[in-house]
Design an enzyme around this catalytic site. Structure first.
Site, short mmCIF file in Angstrom:
data_model
loop_
_atom_site.label_atom_id
_atom_site.label_comp_id
_atom_site.label_asym_id
_atom_site.label_seq_id
_atom_site.Cartn_x
_atom_site.Cartn_y
_atom_site.Cartn_z
N ASP A 1 0.80 -1.23 0.00
CA ASP A 1 0.00 0.00 0.00
C ASP A 1 0.83 1.27 0.00
OD1 ASP A 1 -2.60 -0.61 -0.16
OD2 ASP A 1 -3.11 0.33 1.78
N LEU B 1 8.63 14.33 9.64
CA LEU B 1 9.69 15.33 9.51
C LEU B 1 9.72 15.96 8.12
CD1 LEU B 1 12.66 13.78 11.50
CD2 LEU B 1 11.03 15.51 12.22
N HIS C 1 6.70 10.00 15.48
CA HIS C 1 6.26 11.26 14.87
C HIS C 1 6.19 12.42 15.89
CE1 HIS C 1 5.51 8.73 11.54
NE2 HIS C 1 4.26 8.42 11.77
N ARG D 1 -14.33 12.39 21.02
CA ARG D 1 -13.09 13.13 21.28
C ARG D 1 -12.08 12.31 22.08
NH1 ARG D 1 -13.23 18.74 20.86
NH2 ARG D 1 -15.24 19.64 20.37
#
Ligand code: BG6
Length: 485
Positions: free
Chosen positions: A16, A181, A241, A465
């Site tokens: 993918d 990044l 991340h 949330r």
């Protein structure tokens, strides 16, 4: 454009990531004339496929930038003619040797550089690196390998992976990619801070109350449960991340913009961070409803899985600049929105003259700088402002830099920037092995504790949330999440 040959071999070409990101990014670079004149792309995977079939598959995902549609069809055709396919096992030296012959044939005896992009599951990383470096590395130019996370599951397995990779490659041949990044706003973070006098002097505990790194997705692990269940959101998003963005945010001024200088400063931040404790983390897992399957109802996930699909954490950097400032992270899948942002909440103005004119909670009246990484890239600063009129009433307004208005040109995908950097040997946005070690040290004890104590995640509805526990965690440090106020 240089005269040397370049080949990019996408190992795991039928996956993918290759289809959605790598081939389209290579096409975009080709379209922008960023690739050498003599370049070829090889797809490598186990699936049997002809060159034509690969081209057909790739062509379905290639797109042209909105502002550059002229000649797009011709360019695409030209690009596809440079794409080839070789079918082979990931651990077969023989199959990589066959690839080598095909590459040599295309290179025609000229100086040739070879880039391998490993877009394959972690259990076959080392075998493919062994075969690629042993049988298909360039004899006349450089050989570089881009590797995708997961780089292990904890400190020990990551160190073991690094050791194994280094048997076959030198550190400067390994490009550990963290695609966050390569995102435009993350690249801009240092520019914003270091080249604006209105921000740079404020970048410390003296003026900043807390910093928040928020990642949310409005879809679950659909189809990726098999991978995800072994890792969970902390390893999938936070340890890489969000932590990478945090390190860039908090580092001292590097000596220069050189990759080593920047990464030296990032490592110092990571090494100054406290190891995360259980009491500073909230974990959650989404449950299903009428129209959505819950995480454990995904057929690829065990139905008693405790893997978190949401986590919130409070982190601290024990150095002079950031002593006592909470760095909050929140990451989750199957939430109400898709968003990634950095929020910087500043302290109150001491003795604020206008306290009584606010008509609102003073806590809400502090300045907040927001970098919206995605979607709809923006930088905005919440300021206090007088509501126009005869009276004196204060309001909160935004100074708003909306990228789509200011820079209408389409923003390149993160993979374009990172692929180009790897081709050019620019390592600034790739993770060095000592950064990786330091990053794992912060999370490993917590991950082990969560797993050995079998801590149950707080369930939250798909599309909500997330768990309320995240609010209590923030409140413990006198913080409100900026995205929900
Ligand atoms: C990947 C994670 O690294 O990043 C995925 O493995 C996540 O779980 C993805 O969906 C998010 O990337 P982006 O660029 O779409 O925000």
């Amino acid at each position: 454009q240089t005269e040397s040959n370049l080949s990019v071999t996408v190992v795991g070409a039928s996956g993918d990531l290759a289809k959605k990101k790598i081939f389209p990014a290579l096409f975009a670079l080709f379209y922008e004339d960023c690739l050498p004149r003599n370049f070829v792309i090889f797809g490598y995977a186990r699936t049997k496929m002809t060159d034509e079939e690969l081209r057909e598959t790739i062509s379905r995902t290639l797109t042209c930038r909105i502002d550059k549609r002229e000649n797009c069809g011709d360019k695409m055709e030209e690009f596809l003619q440079r794409c080839f396919y070789h079918s082979g096992q990931y651990n077969s030296e023989e199959n990589f040797a066959e690839l080598d012959s095909k590459l040599k044939h295309k290179e025609d005896g000229k100086l040739s550089n070879r880039l391998f992009y490993l877009s394959i599951p972690p259990n076959i990383f080392v075998d493919s690196v062994r075969c690629a470096s042993g049988k298909a590395s360039s004899k006349t130019g450089w050989t570089r390998v881009i590797v995708e996370k997961p780089f292990g599951r904890d400190s020990e397995s990551s160190a073991e992976l690094t050791r194994s990779l280094k048997k076959y490659l030198a550190e400067d041949q390994i490009f550990r990619i963290d695609h966050y990044l390569g995102k435009e706003l993350v690249e801009n973070l240092s520019v914003l801070r270091f080249s604006n006098l209105v921000f740079e002097p404020l970048w410390s505990r003296n003026y900043i109350r807390n910093v928040q790194f928020i990642f949310s997705e409005d879809f679950g692990t659909e189809g990726r449960g098999g991978y995800f269940d072994n890792y969970g959101i902390i390893r999938d998003i936070m340890q890489n991340h969000l932590l990478q963005i945090l390190a860039l945010f908090a580092m001292e001024t590097p000596v220069s913009l050189d990759a080593e200088d920047i990464r030296n400063e990032k490592v110092k931040v990571l090494k100054s961070m406290r190891r995360l404790k259980l009491e500073d983390v909230v974990i959650g897992q989404y449950k299903g409803g009428k129209s959505y399957l819950g995480y454990t109802e995904d057929p690829t996930v065990p139905n008693d899985s405790l893997t978190p699909t949401f986590a919130a954490a409070a982190l601290f950097i024990d150095n002079a600049r950031w002593d006592g400032v909470p760095f909050l992270m929140k990451a989750g899948k199957a939430l109400n929105t898709r968003r990634a942002e950095i929020r910087v909440q500043f302290r109150h103005v001491p003795g604020n003259l206008y306290k009584k004119n606010f008509g609102m909670d003073m806590d809400k009246a502090t300045n907040e700088l927001v970098l919206r990484v995605q979607p709809d890239e923006a930088i905005y600063l919440k300021i206090n402002n007088k509501v126009p009129g005869l009276g004196m009433r204060l309001d909160r307004s935004d100074l708003n830099l909306l990228y789509s208005m200011r820079y209408p040109k389409e923003i390149p995908d993160a993979y374009e920037r990172l692929l180009l950097d790897a081709i050019e040997g620019e390592r600034r946005l790739f993770i060095r092995s000592d950064e990786l070690d330091a990053a794992w040290s912060i999370f490993t004890p917590l991950l082990k504790e969560l797993e050995t104590k079998k801590i149950a995640p707080e369930l939250y509805p798909y599309g909500s949330r997330g768990p309320v526990g995240a609010h209590y965690l923030a409140a413990k440090y006198n913080v409100r999440w900026g995205d929900v106020t």
